[in-house]
Design an enzyme around this catalytic site. Structure first.
Site, PDB file in Angstrom:
ATOM      1  N   ASP A 173      43.350  38.439  44.565  1.00  0.00           N
ATOM      2  CA  ASP A 173      43.008  37.416  45.154  1.00  0.00           C
ATOM      3  C   ASP A 173      41.513  37.731  46.640  1.00  0.00           C
ATOM      4  OD1 ASP A 173      44.221  35.841  43.265  1.00  0.00           O
ATOM      5  OD2 ASP A 173      45.325  34.860  44.402  1.00  0.00           O
ATOM      6  N   TYR A 189      57.184  32.604  41.783  1.00  0.00           N
ATOM      7  CA  TYR A 189      56.279  34.157  42.116  1.00  0.00           C
ATOM      8  C   TYR A 189      56.598  35.115  41.975  1.00  0.00           C
ATOM      9  CZ  TYR A 189      52.212  36.413  42.508  1.00  0.00           C
ATOM     10  OH  TYR A 189      50.905  37.825  41.871  1.00  0.00           O
TER      11      TYR A 189
HETATM   12  C1  GLA Z   1      47.831  34.085  42.262  1.00  0.00           C
HETATM   13  C2  GLA Z   1      47.964  36.051  42.679  1.00  0.00           C
HETATM   14  C3  GLA Z   1      47.387  36.828  42.605  1.00  0.00           C
HETATM   15  C4  GLA Z   1      48.174  37.159  40.983  1.00  0.00           C
HETATM   16  C5  GLA Z   1      47.961  35.675  40.372  1.00  0.00           C
HETATM   17  C6  GLA Z   1      47.645  35.922  38.967  1.00  0.00           C
HETATM   18  O1  GLA Z   1      47.070  33.516  43.019  1.00  0.00           O
HETATM   19  O2  GLA Z   1      48.115  35.856  44.312  1.00  0.00           O
HETATM   20  O3  GLA Z   1      47.757  38.385  43.564  1.00  0.00           O
HETATM   21  O4  GLA Z   1      49.741  37.614  40.176  1.00  0.00           O
HETATM   22  O5  GLA Z   1      48.328  35.044  41.364  1.00  0.00           O
HETATM   23  O6  GLA Z   1      47.355  36.482  37.979  1.00  0.00           O
END
Ligand code: GLA
Length: 391
Positions: free
Chosen positions: A176, A226
């Site tokens: 991101d 996550y």
């Molecule tokens: C979130 C995390 C990223 C990535 C996505 C899944 O956005 O911040 O680093 O892992 O999930 O692809």
């Protein structure tokens, strides 16, 4: 921009000196691969976070936001280097910029000049389009310039990621922040997350738009779900390494996985690993297809990505599945998948121009019928990464 400047001057009684911007992102394919050392393929969006600032003579950093009511004032001498050192009564949004400033302090930079800071974001809230990365990257970009630190855009992305780890407790990958720092208008970033080598690939699709649909789901990606996925991938690496030493899942080809995956005794870790290995391969194939102008293959790989995230990675849920699965039925949709971390947030689709009205109507109506919620649709404009704007 004039509105933002007027708001700054009304709040601080101080004229704006500089204005910075960093975008949100949408990921076209390559999900939950970044922290596994794999490929991702995100683009920066035209919406993001603006940061207006000016020096003050108060030896403080003052924070306000047009999106949040709470403000904060922190004396330079008390700027924290860790979250534990931060004042406990800080508004939670301030932890994001402060987390980035802490990374500069940790690297030995010292603040001798106070600043007034005003943030204003137009990334739809809670949409999973990286509004927090935009705040982090715009902060890192601005302070890199103010402190004349000379850090690269990749370094700034790393600062944002470190801040997210410490501030939000999310063990996120680099995607991101990297997209927000390195994006380029009308390009997607083919990033190898292990090495941070990347290539900007033109996304100029004749007669096709990138359409984002927001679930407005009450479910959000939380740090627990996550971080659990991150841990399950580590388990898979450990168990695989008993028969075939690797340092991350992305080192495995599909053939390696077929040969060695019997070593993963934990059934959940097995499915997580199967997703990651398949997704890395899909991303590589999708980028190759795009370069050859084969959007049909790109779209099919997007659909396969969603199915794998739904069944093996288990990060979709009813709202994302309803949107994507309805989109697959609409004539003129080349591909559709969840984008970002999952649970709530958005899907991203490639839709032929002439099908966009049907897409909105059919997907929107079925979504409301199935979930009682209303989806929002945006045609994505792929914009540049972080930049300074003339004040
Ligand atoms: C979130 C995390 C990223 C990535 C996505 C899944 O956005 O911040 O680093 O892992 O999930 O692809």
């Amino acid at each position: 921009m004039q509105d933002l400047k007027a708001a700054f001057e009304a709040h601080y009684h101080n004229p704006v000196e500089r204005v910075f911007f960093a975008p949100g992102r949408v990921n076209l394919i390559g999900e939950h691969t970044d922290y596994n050392g794999g490929f991702v393929f995100p683009c920066a969006l035209s919406f993001g976070t603006y940061l207006l600032l000016a020096k003050n003579d108060k030896q403080t950093l003052r924070f306000c936001s047009l999106n949040m009511p709470e403000t904060a004032t922190i004396p330079l001498k008390e700027l924290p280097q860790t979250k534990a050192e931060a004042p406990h009564d800080l508004p939670s949004w301030v932890n994001y910029p402060l987390g980035c400033i802490a990374q500069f302090l940790k690297q030995g930079y010292r603040f001798t000049q106070g600043y007034d800071l005003l943030y204003s974001g137009d990334v739809p809230a809670g949409a999973g389009l990286s509004s927090s990365a935009a705040i982090e990257v715009v902060t890192a970009f601005a302070f890199n310039s103010l402190m004349q630190a000379g850090l690269s855009r990749t370094d700034l992305a790393k600062i944002g990621q470190a801040s997210e780890h410490e501030t939000a407790g999310v063990q996120c990958g680099i995607m991101d922040q990297f997209a927000s720092a390195q994006g380029k208008k009308n390009h997607a970033i083919f990033l190898q997350c292990n090495t941070l080598d990347f290539e900007l690939v033109p996304v100029e699709l004749q007669g096709i738009k990138v359409v984002i649909a927001n679930t407005h789901s009450p479910h959000h990606l939380d740090s627990g779900a996550y971080n659990a996925r991150v841990a399950q991938c580590h388990t898979a690496v450990e168990q695989l390494s008993t028969v075939h030493p690797i340092s991350c899942l992305a080192e495995l080809t599909q053939a390696d996985f077929d040969t060695y995956s019997h070593a993963i005794s934990d059934p959940i870790a097995f499915r997580r690993a199967r997703h990651v290995v398949g997704e890395v391969e899909r991303t590589r194939k999708a980028v190759a297809a795009l370069k050859q102008g084969d959007i049909t293959t790109f779209g099919r790989l997007m659909n396969e990505s969603h199915i794998s995230l739904r069944d093996d990675y288990e990060v979709t849920g009813k709202e994302l599945d309803t949107l994507a699965e309805t989109a697959w039925q609409v004539e003129g949709v080349l591909g559709s998948r969840m984008t970002g971390g999952g649970f709530g947030g958005c899907i991203v689709s490639l839709v032929r121009d002439e099908a966009i009205n049907d897409f909105r109507r059919i997907v929107g109506e079925n979504y409301t019928k199935q979930t009682g919620l209303t989806a929002d649709f945006y045609i994505a404009e792929i914009g540049d990464g972080a930049k300074e704007i003339c004040a």
